[in-house]
Design a protein around this motif. Structure first.
Motif, short mmCIF file in Angstrom:
data_model
loop_
_atom_site.label_atom_id
_atom_site.label_comp_id
_atom_site.label_asym_id
_atom_site.label_seq_id
_atom_site.Cartn_x
_atom_site.Cartn_y
_atom_site.Cartn_z
N TYR A 1 0.84 -1.21 0.00
CA TYR A 1 0.00 0.00 0.00
C TYR A 1 0.87 1.24 0.00
O TYR A 1 1.65 1.47 0.92
CB TYR A 1 -0.90 -0.04 1.23
CG TYR A 1 -1.82 1.14 1.41
CD1 TYR A 1 -2.60 1.61 0.37
CD2 TYR A 1 -1.91 1.77 2.66
CE1 TYR A 1 -3.46 2.68 0.55
CE2 TYR A 1 -2.77 2.83 2.85
CZ TYR A 1 -3.54 3.29 1.79
OH TYR A 1 -4.39 4.35 1.97
N LYS B 1 1.12 3.66 3.07
CA LYS B 1 1.48 3.14 4.40
C LYS B 1 2.69 3.93 4.92
O LYS B 1 3.82 3.67 4.55
CB LYS B 1 1.82 1.65 4.32
CG LYS B 1 2.45 1.06 5.59
CD LYS B 1 1.49 1.10 6.76
CE LYS B 1 2.16 0.61 8.03
NZ LYS B 1 2.26 -0.86 8.09
N TYR C 1 5.48 -2.42 4.87
CA TYR C 1 4.02 -2.47 4.79
C TYR C 1 3.42 -3.35 5.87
O TYR C 1 2.44 -3.00 6.52
CB TYR C 1 3.62 -2.97 3.40
CG TYR C 1 2.16 -3.28 3.23
CD1 TYR C 1 1.17 -2.33 3.50
CD2 TYR C 1 1.73 -4.54 2.80
CE1 TYR C 1 -0.17 -2.62 3.35
CE2 TYR C 1 0.39 -4.83 2.63
CZ TYR C 1 -0.56 -3.87 2.92
OH TYR C 1 -1.88 -4.16 2.76
N HIS D 1 -4.57 -0.22 -2.58
CA HIS D 1 -5.45 -1.11 -1.81
C HIS D 1 -4.85 -1.27 -0.42
O HIS D 1 -3.76 -1.83 -0.26
CB HIS D 1 -5.58 -2.46 -2.50
CG HIS D 1 -6.64 -3.34 -1.91
ND1 HIS D 1 -7.98 -3.17 -2.16
CD2 HIS D 1 -6.56 -4.40 -1.07
CE1 HIS D 1 -8.69 -4.09 -1.51
NE2 HIS D 1 -7.84 -4.84 -0.83
N GLN D 2 -5.56 -0.82 0.59
CA GLN D 2 -4.98 -0.75 1.93
C GLN D 2 -4.79 -2.12 2.56
O GLN D 2 -3.79 -2.37 3.23
CB GLN D 2 -5.86 0.12 2.84
CG GLN D 2 -5.24 0.40 4.19
CD GLN D 2 -6.02 1.45 4.96
OE1 GLN D 2 -7.05 1.96 4.50
NE2 GLN D 2 -5.54 1.80 6.14
#
Length: 612
Positions: A212, A215, A255, A494-495
């Protein structure tokens, strides 16, 4: 079975099967020497020409699709959509030979992609260089505060001037460019690269090993390295090599927080005792490293001072999302022991863009058991390496990866028999990804009528396939990647670690369909950079033709000659029921689009174009 030959005719299986292996090798050998040595502006993986790969003969089972439908199916799944002339080229080469060629991307010359990538100023630079030249805005603020503190400034005197604020805005823009260019280059490569299957596989693995961009303040600086040096060189190689590269990538370590994971209090760790002697000028540095188990508590160090204990995030996702799958047979204790084995796998100076480093003083040196395998006490980095060996070669991983690849290439629920054959091939070849892909995309299930146009395009696939269909030029700005984001798939955005959905039900609803139609009309109106609705072969001759002839030409060129009566009715009338209910957008003021351009725009928004 009958499959296309070089001249597009059909030949019997006895001739085709014997010929395919020879043809695949011959094509690869003929392509040798096309790739040039790696350069900063050349796609990673070009390198020197690799040895030709020999593939087994395809399955002798019949293929349900007709010859040209087989080609359309392959172009829809193994590329991001056909460009003008692609069908004829595959017909000339022979379908299985073309697939073998695509599975050896290092042997394919790719000048258009090389030229496109040369337009980006941040690509090919190390994370440390990016951190230095495009520093996070927070660093400027901290630097300013330290400077003011040294001068004894307080209150308003330590505030930002107008010039300081302008500098901060500029820093934000420059820092944002780092991630923007990675996303923009991903789109550009997908649009123009001749190594289309390579790009499809890079996209697949970057979603499988999701990271992500937002982040924390430094993740964006590792994205280019993740794409260029971790995923891209290993996308069609051995799965264990890919898994190891991901595990040591600062992008993944940061991440999923493994860079901060250390042995819990009370656990034995490894001490790194270095005895150094610095002599006179120019004599250099000598060191001797001695690792030994050291019970906690231990003398404080700069690592121990900030230790936060064991972090299970990466260990859990390694098992659940990257290898075995949620039903892969592991337990919570396995998750804990995998996380323990990977303690000390961290980043050297992450806020300066450092790379992977193993810190013995952070590592849990106790004995462990992972999936029934005993890891003895007193070891260091080899704990993590053995864990990667175990999970990469586990039967559950073979099935999980085979299923994921079959789902990407064949259907949302791929046939169990195909998954089992692909998993067996994974095991037989020690995780050779290109051999597994070959097994899937030359199978009768891949060419079954049930699989034809059975996959819904993601927003990224839709945008890129539309640009390829109209022969668009690559866009070096963030605008086209922004279109993908507005359609619901911001790249590297996309987290959660599970990545974007690979099934069509997640992408299609009334609102999403309307947005896709609006995108088609925006392209038709010339509002997508580098794209013209008239860039495809034969468009010029249809500009003044009757509407029915225009519809026939667009259906043939963009929809593979296949459109439902409802789609033809929409293309002929220029009226779409959803457009009557939904608003126009800034990107697609519909009253600007008329004639052939309108037909093209509505075709891109049609159900046929939304599927691959």
């Amino acid at each position: 079975m009958r499959i296309p030959s070089r001249d597009g005719d059909l030949m019997p299986p006895s001739a085709s099967l014997a010929r395919t292996v020879v043809l695949a090798t011959a094509l690869a050998a003929a392509a040798g020497g096309c790739a040039s040595g790696g350069r900063r502006d050349e796609p990673r993986g070009a390198g020197r020409a690799a040895a030709a790969v020999v593939f087994p003969a395809p399955s002798p089972e019949p293929r349900e699709l007709a010859a040209d439908q087989q080609i359309i199916q392959a172009l829809d799944r193994l590329t991001f959509g056909a460009r003008p002339g692609d069908v004829a080229r595959v017909r000339q080469v022979g379908l299985d030979g073309w697939i073998a060629e695509q599975l050896q991307p290092a042997r394919i010359a790719d000048p258009a992609a090389t030229e496109a990538l040369a337009r980006y100023e941040t690509l090919g630079r190390s994370p440390a260089e990016l951190m230095r030249d495009y520093p996070p805005p927070a660093q400027l603020i901290a630097r300013r505060r330290r400077a003011e503190t040294r001068r004894g400034a307080t209150g308003d005197s330590a505030g930002f001037s107008a010039a300081d604020s302008a500098e901060l805005r500029s820093a934000r823009q420059r820092a944002a460019r780092v991630a923007q260019e990675v996303a923009s280059a991903k789109v550009a490569r997908a649009v123009v690269s001749e190594r289309q299957l390579q790009e499809v596989m890079v996209d697949f693995w970057e979603n499988h090993f999701n990271v992500y961009a937002a982040k924390g303040p430094v993740e964006r600086y590792y994205l280019s390295d993740f794409d260029d040096r971790v995923i891209r060189p290993n996308a069609l190689g051995k799965f264990r090599d890919l898994l190891g590269a991901v595990a040591k990538s600062p992008a993944m370590l940061y991440y999923l927080d493994n860079w901060q994971s250390t042995a819990d209090s009370g656990r034995p760790v490894l001490e790194s005792a270095e005895r150094m002697r610095v002599g006179g000028r120019g004599s250099g540095l000598r060191a001797r490293r001695d690792w030994r188990p050291l019970p906690d508590p231990r003398p404080p160090t700069r690592f121990a001072a900030r230790r936060k204990g064991l972090n299970e995030n990466y260990g859990r996702e390694l098992l659940e999302l990257h290898t075995l799958g949620v039903d892969g047979g592991y337990t919570q204790q396995d998750v804990i022991n995998v996380a323990r084995a990977l303690t000390g796998w961290t980043i050297a100076q992450p806020r300066q863009g450092g790379g992977f480093v193993f810190r013995p003083v952070m590592h849990d040196a106790g004995e462990k058991t992972v999936l029934g395998h005993h890891l003895p006490a007193g070891r260091g980095i080899e704990d993590g390496e053995e864990v990667l060996d175990i999970v990469a070669r586990h039967p559950a991983t073979a099935h999980f990866i085979a299923f994921a690849l079959a789902r990407r290439f064949v259907s949302d629920m791929p046939p169990a028999a195909l998954v089992e054959r692909a998993a067996r091939r994974f095991t037989e070849t020690d995780g050779d990804i290109r051999q597994v892909v070959w097994t899937i995309v030359t199978s009768p299930e891949f060419y079954a009528r049930a699989a034809y146009r059975a996959k819904v395009k993601s927003p990224f696939e839709l945008v890129v396939s539309a640009l390829r269909a109209v022969n668009a030029a690559p866009d070096a700005t963030p605008r086209t990647a922004g279109v993908v984001a507005r359609l619901g798939e911001p790249l590297f955005g996309h987290q959660a670690p599970n990545g974007y959905p690979e099934t069509g039900d997640a992408w299609i609803n009334t609102g999403a369909i309307l947005e896709r139609i609006n995108f088609g009309l925006a392209l038709a109106a010339g509002r997508v950079p580098g794209a013209s609705p008239f860039g495809w072969t034969g468009a010029d001759s249809l500009a003044a033709a009757p509407r029915a002839a225009q519809v026939d030409g667009v259906v043939a060129a963009l929809l593979g000659g296949d459109a439902s009566p409802d789609t033809r009715a929409v293309l002929l009338s220029g009226e779409h029921p959803l457009l009557e209910r939904g608003p126009a957008t800034a990107d697609a003021p519909r009253d600007d689009v008329r004639g052939l351009a309108q037909v093209v725009g509505l075709a891109i928004g049609s159900p046929e174009f939304q599927r691959r």
